[in-house]
Design a protein around this motif. Structure first.
Motif, PDB file in Angstrom:
ATOM      1  N   THR A 189       8.266  21.520 -57.055  1.00 46.07           N
ATOM      2  CA  THR A 189       9.082  21.004 -58.152  1.00 46.07           C
ATOM      3  C   THR A 189       8.467  21.398 -59.482  1.00 46.07           C
ATOM      4  O   THR A 189       7.276  21.176 -59.709  1.00 46.07           O
ATOM      5  CB  THR A 189       9.171  19.463 -58.085  1.00 46.07           C
ATOM      6  OG1 THR A 189       9.710  19.068 -56.825  1.00 46.07           O
ATOM      7  CG2 THR A 189      10.071  18.931 -59.194  1.00 46.07           C
ATOM      8  N   ASN A 190       9.278  22.008 -60.349  1.00 41.11           N
ATOM      9  CA  ASN A 190       8.818  22.310 -61.697  1.00 41.11           C
ATOM     10  C   ASN A 190       8.771  21.002 -62.470  1.00 41.11           C
ATOM     11  O   ASN A 190       9.800  20.385 -62.740  1.00 41.11           O
ATOM     12  CB  ASN A 190       9.776  23.312 -62.370  1.00 41.11           C
ATOM     13  CG  ASN A 190       9.258  23.793 -63.721  1.00 41.11           C
ATOM     14  OD1 ASN A 190       8.819  23.001 -64.552  1.00 41.11           O
ATOM     15  ND2 ASN A 190       9.316  25.093 -63.939  1.00 41.11           N
ATOM     16  N   TRP A 191       7.582  20.557 -62.816  1.00 46.37           N
ATOM     17  CA  TRP A 191       7.387  19.237 -63.412  1.00 46.37           C
ATOM     18  C   TRP A 191       7.931  19.188 -64.840  1.00 46.37           C
ATOM     19  O   TRP A 191       8.243  18.110 -65.359  1.00 46.37           O
ATOM     20  CB  TRP A 191       5.904  18.899 -63.392  1.00 46.37           C
ATOM     21  CG  TRP A 191       5.537  17.466 -63.599  1.00 46.37           C
ATOM     22  CD1 TRP A 191       4.599  16.985 -64.463  1.00 46.37           C
ATOM     23  CD2 TRP A 191       6.032  16.310 -62.909  1.00 46.37           C
ATOM     24  NE1 TRP A 191       4.476  15.616 -64.351  1.00 46.37           N
ATOM     25  CE2 TRP A 191       5.352  15.174 -63.403  1.00 46.37           C
ATOM     26  CE3 TRP A 191       6.988  16.127 -61.910  1.00 46.37           C
ATOM     27  CZ2 TRP A 191       5.597  13.880 -62.950  1.00 46.37           C
ATOM     28  CZ3 TRP A 191       7.243  14.838 -61.454  1.00 46.37           C
ATOM     29  CH2 TRP A 191       6.560  13.735 -61.975  1.00 46.37           C
ATOM     30  N   ALA A 192       8.059  20.347 -65.481  1.00 42.75           N
ATOM     31  CA  ALA A 192       8.554  20.387 -66.850  1.00 42.75           C
ATOM     32  C   ALA A 192      10.073  20.369 -66.911  1.00 42.75           C
ATOM     33  O   ALA A 192      10.657  19.724 -67.780  1.00 42.75           O
ATOM     34  CB  ALA A 192       8.017  21.631 -67.565  1.00 42.75           C
ATOM     35  N   THR A 193      10.727  21.077 -65.985  1.00 45.76           N
ATOM     36  CA  THR A 193      12.186  21.198 -66.026  1.00 45.76           C
ATOM     37  C   THR A 193      12.893  20.338 -64.992  1.00 45.76           C
ATOM     38  O   THR A 193      14.108  20.137 -65.081  1.00 45.76           O
ATOM     39  CB  THR A 193      12.611  22.660 -65.810  1.00 45.76           C
ATOM     40  OG1 THR A 193      12.258  23.066 -64.466  1.00 45.76           O
ATOM     41  CG2 THR A 193      11.922  23.581 -66.815  1.00 45.76           C
ATOM     42  N   GLY A 194      12.142  19.851 -63.974  1.00 51.60           N
ATOM     43  CA  GLY A 194      12.764  19.060 -62.918  1.00 51.60           C
ATOM     44  C   GLY A 194      13.548  19.892 -61.929  1.00 51.60           C
ATOM     45  O   GLY A 194      14.344  19.347 -61.150  1.00 51.60           O
ATOM     46  N   GLU A 195      13.318  21.202 -61.897  1.00 55.40           N
ATOM     47  CA  GLU A 195      14.067  22.095 -61.019  1.00 55.40           C
ATOM     48  C   GLU A 195      13.261  22.420 -59.760  1.00 55.40           C
ATOM     49  O   GLU A 195      12.034  22.473 -59.785  1.00 55.40           O
ATOM     50  CB  GLU A 195      14.424  23.390 -61.749  1.00 55.40           C
ATOM     51  CG  GLU A 195      15.345  23.185 -62.937  1.00 55.40           C
ATOM     52  CD  GLU A 195      15.584  24.459 -63.719  1.00 55.40           C
ATOM     53  OE1 GLU A 195      16.647  24.570 -64.343  1.00 55.40           O
ATOM     54  OE2 GLU A 195      14.706  25.348 -63.693  1.00 55.40           O
ATOM     55  N   ARG A 197      11.707  24.791 -57.068  1.00 57.10           N
ATOM     56  CA  ARG A 197      11.217  26.170 -57.005  1.00 57.10           C
ATOM     57  C   ARG A 197      10.909  26.481 -55.546  1.00 57.10           C
ATOM     58  O   ARG A 197      10.195  25.732 -54.882  1.00 57.10           O
ATOM     59  CB  ARG A 197       9.965  26.338 -57.856  1.00 57.10           C
ATOM     60  CG  ARG A 197       9.276  27.702 -57.725  1.00 57.10           C
ATOM     61  CD  ARG A 197      10.116  28.841 -58.272  1.00 57.10           C
ATOM     62  NE  ARG A 197       9.526  30.136 -57.956  1.00 57.10           N
ATOM     63  CZ  ARG A 197       8.688  30.802 -58.762  1.00 57.10           C
ATOM     64  NH1 ARG A 197       8.312  30.281 -59.915  1.00 57.10           N
ATOM     65  NH2 ARG A 197       8.209  31.985 -58.412  1.00 57.10           N
ATOM     66  N   GLN A 231       3.843  26.802 -66.807  1.00 52.60           N
ATOM     67  CA  GLN A 231       4.640  25.784 -66.135  1.00 52.60           C
ATOM     68  C   GLN A 231       3.801  24.968 -65.156  1.00 52.60           C
ATOM     69  O   GLN A 231       3.066  25.541 -64.339  1.00 52.60           O
ATOM     70  CB  GLN A 231       5.805  26.436 -65.379  1.00 52.60           C
ATOM     71  CG  GLN A 231       6.798  27.159 -66.273  1.00 52.60           C
ATOM     72  CD  GLN A 231       7.529  26.220 -67.198  1.00 52.60           C
ATOM     73  OE1 GLN A 231       8.114  25.234 -66.782  1.00 52.60           O
ATOM     74  NE2 GLN A 231       7.486  26.526 -68.490  1.00 52.60           N
ATOM     75  N   TYR A 233       3.591  22.617 -61.800  1.00 52.95           N
ATOM     76  CA  TYR A 233       4.365  22.393 -60.583  1.00 52.95           C
ATOM     77  C   TYR A 233       3.747  21.249 -59.790  1.00 52.95           C
ATOM     78  O   TYR A 233       2.524  21.104 -59.742  1.00 52.95           O
ATOM     79  CB  TYR A 233       4.405  23.654 -59.715  1.00 52.95           C
ATOM     80  CG  TYR A 233       5.226  24.770 -60.311  1.00 52.95           C
ATOM     81  CD1 TYR A 233       6.596  24.854 -60.079  1.00 52.95           C
ATOM     82  CD2 TYR A 233       4.628  25.732 -61.118  1.00 52.95           C
ATOM     83  CE1 TYR A 233       7.350  25.877 -60.630  1.00 52.95           C
ATOM     84  CE2 TYR A 233       5.374  26.757 -61.677  1.00 52.95           C
ATOM     85  CZ  TYR A 233       6.738  26.815 -61.424  1.00 52.95           C
ATOM     86  OH  TYR A 233       7.492  27.817 -61.975  1.00 52.95           O
TER      87      TYR A 233
END
Length: 410
Positions: A189-195, A197, A231, A233
């Motif tokens: 999980t991309n912790w900055a965008t919430g997307e 990966r 980024q 994660y």
């Protein structure tokens, strides 16, 4: 791949130390000891994983082309000889500045110098972190409450060192993953965008592979995020604890899914509320809900495809009408993915809680050995009715229920 050409996937969920249960299940399946595979050795085409499941998946793929199904034996040895241990010696984490180490004579043997060097490094790290938080406290917005500013100082992850995990991850042959004939898909999980990966075989370079696996296992609030570029994660379980959809989108038709949490209704409520157990139960309810949603979606795909086939036979639609039927049945795949096919999903999970205090972080060697054996026995004696397996033949389908009924509030 099966004799009739169907792609086979293994799906491994997150669950910390409980991931040893996955090793036992895989050991039974890959040694041909389970009736699920008609006592044939399981040879998956696709292996997906999240968190500890990602580590298990990556290790298997790295070993597969050389060892085949015997790779699971090497995975078991990795757990018993490297990952298993107590809070001071396991192969995943250690506590910084642990005072118990000072009181243990074994810390000073055979050479006390490395211990004192590590203890000094820990002291310096914790002092620096404390100084940063003190500066933040003094310079943060004075309009915020004192209580809020004090809460912002709390961060358990600074006391957790992942040096043992980083050393463990170096034991994996990443070029072998890139060359492998088996597909690997790892969720983070991309912790900055919430997307979400997803990392594939080609991402597993010697440099980035360990970061991807550490990211997938970085439980927020306990383990620090893994940085790649600019980024951060964290654990893939934030969005996808059991990556069933990754296997389906890769074209799998037969899925062996190992899920580490028991039925939520079988987990007793604590007589005395505890913060960690409360948080763990909250996550288990969320993971169970998402897991059952995925299983329900697979069963829906089977029903929709069966209904679509009957419509084709009885109505003989023209191409335009058939396109409309695909939309109505909601089985039109994205343009970059293969068509949906009937799915068979075999589900393996413990029915009752896995023993051990703070089970996600409990790598006690005897406990790990017991979990491996339990997973092995559960796979050998797998009951498709009790496990609510999903079959391509909708007449054979076993209904899947949610952990709790949901109410829709209008």
């Amino acid at each position: 791949m099966t004799p009739d050409g169907k792609k086979v996937a293994v799906v491994l969920s997150g669950g910390g130390a409980n991931g040893a249960y996955e090793v036992g299940v895989l050991k039974a399946l890959m040694s041909g000891r389970s009736a699920v595979t008609d006592y044939r050795r399981l040879e998956p085409d696709i292996i997906t994983g999240t968190s500890i499941g990602a580590l298990n998946a990556a290790f298997l793929v790295s070993q597969w082309d050389q060892y085949g199904t015997a790779a699971v034996g090497n995975l078991e040895r990795l757990w018993m000889e490297r990952l298993a241990g107590n809070v001071r010696t396991n192969g995943v984490y250690r506590l910084r500045g642990n005072p118990l180490e000072l009181l243990s004579p074994s810390s000073y043997l055979p050479n006390p110098l490395p211990f004192f060097q590590r203890f000094l490094a820990d002291s310096g790290f914790l002092a620096w972190q404390g100084l940063q938080r003190a500066v933040y406290f003094l310079t943060s917005d004075r309009n915020s409450s004192l209580e809020g500013r004090l809460i912002d100082l709390v961060d358990i992850s600074i006391f957790i060192s992942l040096e043992p995990l980083e050393q463990t991850l170096r034991l994996i042959d990443y070029p072998a993953i890139q060359r492998s004939s088996r597909w690997l898909k790892v969720a983070a999980t991309n912790w900055a965008t919430g997307e979400l990966r997803v990392f594939w075989n080609h991402d597993m370079t010697d440099t980035f592979g360990p970061i991807a696996l550490r990211a997938s296992a970085a439980v927020p609030g306990i383990f620090p995020p893994a940085e790649y570029g600019s980024q951060p994660y964290v654990d893939g379980s934030v969005l996808l604890n059991t990556p069933i959809s990754l296997a389906i989108h890769a074209g799998a038709e037969i899925l062996h899914v190992v899920y580490l949490d028991p039925e939520v209704s079988n987990i007793p409520l604590d007589r005395l509320p505890q913060t960690f157990n409360t948080m763990q139960r909250m996550f288990q309810i969320g993971w169970a809900s998402a897991y059952n949603d995925d299983i329900g979606d697979a069963a829906r795909i089977n029903r929709s495809l069966a209904a679509l086939e009957r419509a084709r036979t009885e109505l003989r639609p023209d191409p335009r009408q058939e396109e409309l039927l695909l939309d109505v049945a909601q089985v039109r795949p994205p343009a970059d993915r293969p068509p949906f096919r009937p799915l068979e999903i075999r589900r393996y999970h413990p029915n009752d809680p896995l023993v051990g205090d703070v089970s996600l972080l409990n790598f006690d060697r005897d406990r790990i050995a017991n979990l491996i054996e339990r997973g092995f026995q559960d796979a050998v004696h797998h009951d498709p009715v009790q496990s609510k397996d999903v079959f391509p033949d909708v007449e054979q389908e076993i209904p899947v229920r949610r952990p709790y009924p949901r109410r829709v509030i209008s």
